[in-house]
Motif scaffolding. Structure first.
Motif, PDB file in Angstrom:
ATOM      1  N   ASP A  38       0.844  -1.185   0.000  1.00 38.57           N
ATOM      2  CA  ASP A  38       0.000   0.000   0.000  1.00 38.57           C
ATOM      3  C   ASP A  38       0.884   1.242   0.000  1.00 38.57           C
ATOM      4  OD1 ASP A  38       0.929   0.308   2.574  1.00 38.57           O
ATOM      5  OD2 ASP A  38      -1.004   0.056   3.548  1.00 38.57           O
ATOM      6  N   PHE A  39       0.267   2.404   0.244  1.00 41.56           N
ATOM      7  CA  PHE A  39       1.011   3.655   0.079  1.00 41.56           C
ATOM      8  C   PHE A  39       1.239   4.423   1.375  1.00 41.56           C
ATOM      9  CE2 PHE A  39      -0.987   2.732  -3.968  1.00 41.56           C
ATOM     10  CZ  PHE A  39       0.079   2.866  -4.836  1.00 41.56           C
ATOM     11  N   ARG A  40       0.269   4.406   2.293  1.00 44.12           N
ATOM     12  CA  ARG A  40       0.334   5.334   3.413  1.00 44.12           C
ATOM     13  C   ARG A  40       0.285   4.688   4.799  1.00 44.12           C
ATOM     14  NH1 ARG A  40      -0.099  10.483   1.402  1.00 44.12           N
ATOM     15  NH2 ARG A  40      -0.751  10.573  -0.781  1.00 44.12           N
ATOM     16  N   SER A  41       0.239   3.369   4.884  1.00 44.21           N
ATOM     17  CA  SER A  41       0.239   2.756   6.205  1.00 44.21           C
ATOM     18  C   SER A  41       1.595   2.969   6.873  1.00 44.21           C
ATOM     19  CB  SER A  41      -0.071   1.258   6.114  1.00 44.21           C
ATOM     20  OG  SER A  41       0.979   0.576   5.479  1.00 44.21           O
ATOM     21  N   SER A 190      -8.946   2.330   2.173  1.00 48.72           N
ATOM     22  CA  SER A 190      -8.436   3.629   1.720  1.00 48.72           C
ATOM     23  C   SER A 190      -8.183   4.547   2.911  1.00 48.72           C
ATOM     24  CB  SER A 190      -9.431   4.306   0.769  1.00 48.72           C
ATOM     25  OG  SER A 190      -8.976   5.605   0.422  1.00 48.72           O
ATOM     26  N   SER A 191      -7.035   5.234   2.885  1.00 41.51           N
ATOM     27  CA  SER A 191      -6.712   6.206   3.931  1.00 41.51           C
ATOM     28  C   SER A 191      -7.526   7.481   3.791  1.00 41.51           C
ATOM     29  CB  SER A 191      -5.221   6.563   3.863  1.00 41.51           C
ATOM     30  OG  SER A 191      -4.939   7.243   2.641  1.00 41.51           O
ATOM     31  N   PRO A 196      -8.568  14.490  -5.416  1.00 43.92           N
ATOM     32  CA  PRO A 196      -9.888  14.890  -4.915  1.00 43.92           C
ATOM     33  C   PRO A 196     -10.761  13.722  -4.458  1.00 43.92           C
ATOM     34  CG  PRO A 196      -9.951  14.801  -7.299  1.00 43.92           C
ATOM     35  CD  PRO A 196      -8.527  14.459  -6.912  1.00 43.92           C
ATOM     36  N   VAL A 197     -10.255  12.481  -4.533  1.00 42.59           N
ATOM     37  CA  VAL A 197     -11.066  11.318  -4.153  1.00 42.59           C
ATOM     38  C   VAL A 197     -11.524  11.407  -2.699  1.00 42.59           C
ATOM     39  CG1 VAL A 197     -11.071   8.802  -3.899  1.00 42.59           C
ATOM     40  CG2 VAL A 197      -9.979   9.851  -5.892  1.00 42.59           C
ATOM     41  N   ALA A 198     -10.713  12.031  -1.844  1.00 41.58           N
ATOM     42  CA  ALA A 198     -11.057  12.156  -0.428  1.00 41.58           C
ATOM     43  C   ALA A 198     -12.355  12.929  -0.204  1.00 41.58           C
ATOM     44  CB  ALA A 198      -9.914  12.814   0.331  1.00 41.58           C
ATOM     45  N   ASN A 199     -12.806  13.673  -1.212  1.00 41.89           N
ATOM     46  CA  ASN A 199     -14.050  14.432  -1.081  1.00 41.89           C
ATOM     47  C   ASN A 199     -15.284  13.631  -1.501  1.00 41.89           C
ATOM     48  OD1 ASN A 199     -12.748  16.807  -0.209  1.00 41.89           O
ATOM     49  ND2 ASN A 199     -12.333  17.431  -2.312  1.00 41.89           N
ATOM     50  N   LEU A 200     -15.100  12.503  -2.178  1.00 42.37           N
ATOM     51  CA  LEU A 200     -16.232  11.767  -2.725  1.00 42.37           C
ATOM     52  C   LEU A 200     -17.247  11.299  -1.679  1.00 42.37           C
ATOM     53  CD1 LEU A 200     -14.605   9.612  -5.565  1.00 42.37           C
ATOM     54  CD2 LEU A 200     -15.982  11.704  -5.786  1.00 42.37           C
ATOM     55  N   PRO A 201     -16.816  10.892  -0.466  1.00 44.29           N
ATOM     56  CA  PRO A 201     -17.812  10.444   0.512  1.00 44.29           C
ATOM     57  C   PRO A 201     -18.867  11.494   0.856  1.00 44.29           C
ATOM     58  CG  PRO A 201     -15.639   9.709   1.171  1.00 44.29           C
ATOM     59  CD  PRO A 201     -15.439  10.645   0.010  1.00 44.29           C
ATOM     60  N   ALA A 202     -18.549  12.757   0.642  1.00 49.56           N
ATOM     61  CA  ALA A 202     -19.516  13.813   0.939  1.00 49.56           C
ATOM     62  C   ALA A 202     -20.749  13.711   0.040  1.00 49.56           C
ATOM     63  CB  ALA A 202     -18.860  15.183   0.773  1.00 49.56           C
ATOM     64  N   LEU A 203     -20.631  12.980  -1.068  1.00 50.74           N
ATOM     65  CA  LEU A 203     -21.751  12.835  -1.999  1.00 50.74           C
ATOM     66  C   LEU A 203     -22.708  11.723  -1.584  1.00 50.74           C
ATOM     67  CD1 LEU A 203     -19.753  13.168  -5.349  1.00 50.74           C
ATOM     68  CD2 LEU A 203     -21.065  14.946  -4.154  1.00 50.74           C
ATOM     69  N   ALA A 204     -22.325  10.919  -0.603  1.00 52.92           N
ATOM     70  CA  ALA A 204     -23.162   9.811  -0.143  1.00 52.92           C
ATOM     71  C   ALA A 204     -23.917  10.192   1.125  1.00 52.92           C
ATOM     72  CB  ALA A 204     -22.312   8.569   0.109  1.00 52.92           C
ATOM     73  N   GLU A 213      -6.286   1.391   9.526  1.00 57.76           N
ATOM     74  CA  GLU A 213      -5.917   2.584  10.285  1.00 57.76           C
ATOM     75  C   GLU A 213      -7.020   3.636  10.191  1.00 57.76           C
ATOM     76  OE1 GLU A 213      -2.079   3.817   8.896  1.00 57.76           O
ATOM     77  OE2 GLU A 213      -1.107   1.950   9.508  1.00 57.76           O
ATOM     78  N   ALA A 214      -6.956   4.620  11.076  1.00 65.62           N
ATOM     79  CA  ALA A 214      -7.966   5.670  11.119  1.00 65.62           C
ATOM     80  C   ALA A 214      -7.939   6.502   9.841  1.00 65.62           C
ATOM     81  CB  ALA A 214      -7.736   6.563  12.328  1.00 65.62           C
ATOM     82  N   THR A 215      -9.096   7.061   9.471  1.00 63.02           N
ATOM     83  CA  THR A 215      -9.201   7.936   8.312  1.00 63.02           C
ATOM     84  C   THR A 215      -9.880   9.239   8.743  1.00 63.02           C
ATOM     85  OG1 THR A 215     -11.439   7.490   7.472  1.00 63.02           O
ATOM     86  CG2 THR A 215      -9.742   5.808   7.032  1.00 63.02           C
ATOM     87  N   PRO A 216      -9.778  10.285   7.935  1.00 67.54           N
ATOM     88  CA  PRO A 216     -10.454  11.539   8.263  1.00 67.54           C
ATOM     89  C   PRO A 216     -11.982  11.422   8.296  1.00 67.54           C
ATOM     90  CG  PRO A 216      -8.719  11.902   6.635  1.00 67.54           C
ATOM     91  CD  PRO A 216      -8.892  10.423   6.757  1.00 67.54           C
TER      92      PRO A 216
END
Length: 250
Positions: A38-41, A190-191, A196-204, A213-216
């Motif tokens: 992975d990338f950020r763990s 996903s971390s 801009p993918v980190a903004n996609l959950p706002a659409l759900a 691990e924890a995410t924003p």
């Protein structure tokens, strides 16, 4: 107060029963169980050890193609040799049964399609092809293992993946539209730190997080699982088996 794992699985099953449109958003964490880094763990993430702007950007490719490809080709080969794991297969089963509309993925490994998922939006590109920065000629990715340069015009070849500094591909904007009216988004592996993918959950309307691990987004989620993505998805499928999923797509 943390809920018992079994209670959370039952709650997730209930949320899926109640939702009319369910989507999954996946990141590198779902593919680590297939042997892909992975990338950020904190333990072994590629971007913990290397600066992505220095090694995974358009500028890095153009500045020093040999160094760029010396870094990327080995782990891309790992992706190409990997097989889908139980998590990928579970998502394909959920789609086939009608519980899941499709998968939005940040991954470039193609393992969702290999597992049988039919609706996959690859918002960071893929490893099936590369193309020439000069004439646009498209090649299979394996061409890069022979030469970094176009056989037609001699210009530099680049992969069909989104590098730092690239615009987002059409699949990203399609994913934004697909998320319209989404009642439940399963964020898996996903971390949620990459824009801009980190903004996609706002659409759900609701989100559920499955990530080691924890995410924003944890504080906004209906449920948070820190267990293995494969285990959670396997248990979810088992809990839904024998029931008829809602047919929410044409």
């Amino acid at each position: 107060m943390q809920l018992d794992y079994r209670v959370k699985i039952h709650r997730l099953i209930s949320l899926i029963h109640q939702a009319g449109k369910v989507l999954a958003l996946t990141g590198a964490g779902i593919s680590t169980e297939s042997g892909i880094p992975d990338f950020r763990s904190r333990n072994g993430g590629l971007w913990v050890r290397f600066d992505p702007a220095e090694i995974a950007s358009v500028q890095a490719l153009k500045r020093d193609p040999a160094t760029f490809y010396r870094f990327h080709l080995p782990w891309w080969q790992t992706c190409l040799k990997a097989a889908p794991n139980v998590g990928h297969k579970a998502l394909a089963q959920l789609e086939k049964a009608g519980w899941l509309l499709g998968v939005i993925t940040q991954n470039i490994d193609g393992l969702h399609q290999a597992a049988g998922s039919q609706r996959v939006w690859e918002v960071h590109g893929h490893l099936r092809n590369c193309h020439c920065l000069g004439c646009g000629q498209i090649y299979e990715l394996k061409q890069l293992y022979q030469s970094f340069f176009c056989t037609q015009c001699g210009n530099l070849l680049r992969p069909q993946v989104v590098l730092f500094g690239d615009p987002m591909p059409p699949d990203y904007f399609t994913a934004e539209k697909v998320l319209s009216g989404c009642q439940l988004l399963l964020i898996i592996g996903s971390s949620m730190q990459v824009q801009p993918v980190a903004n996609l959950p706002a659409l759900a309307r609701q989100v559920v997080i499955v990530n080691r691990e924890a995410t924003p987004w944890d504080d906004y989620a209906e449920l948070v699982f820190h267990e293995s993505a494969g285990q959670v998805l396997k248990d979810l499928v088992a809990g839904l088996q024998g029931k008829t999923g809602p047919y929410f797509f044409a």
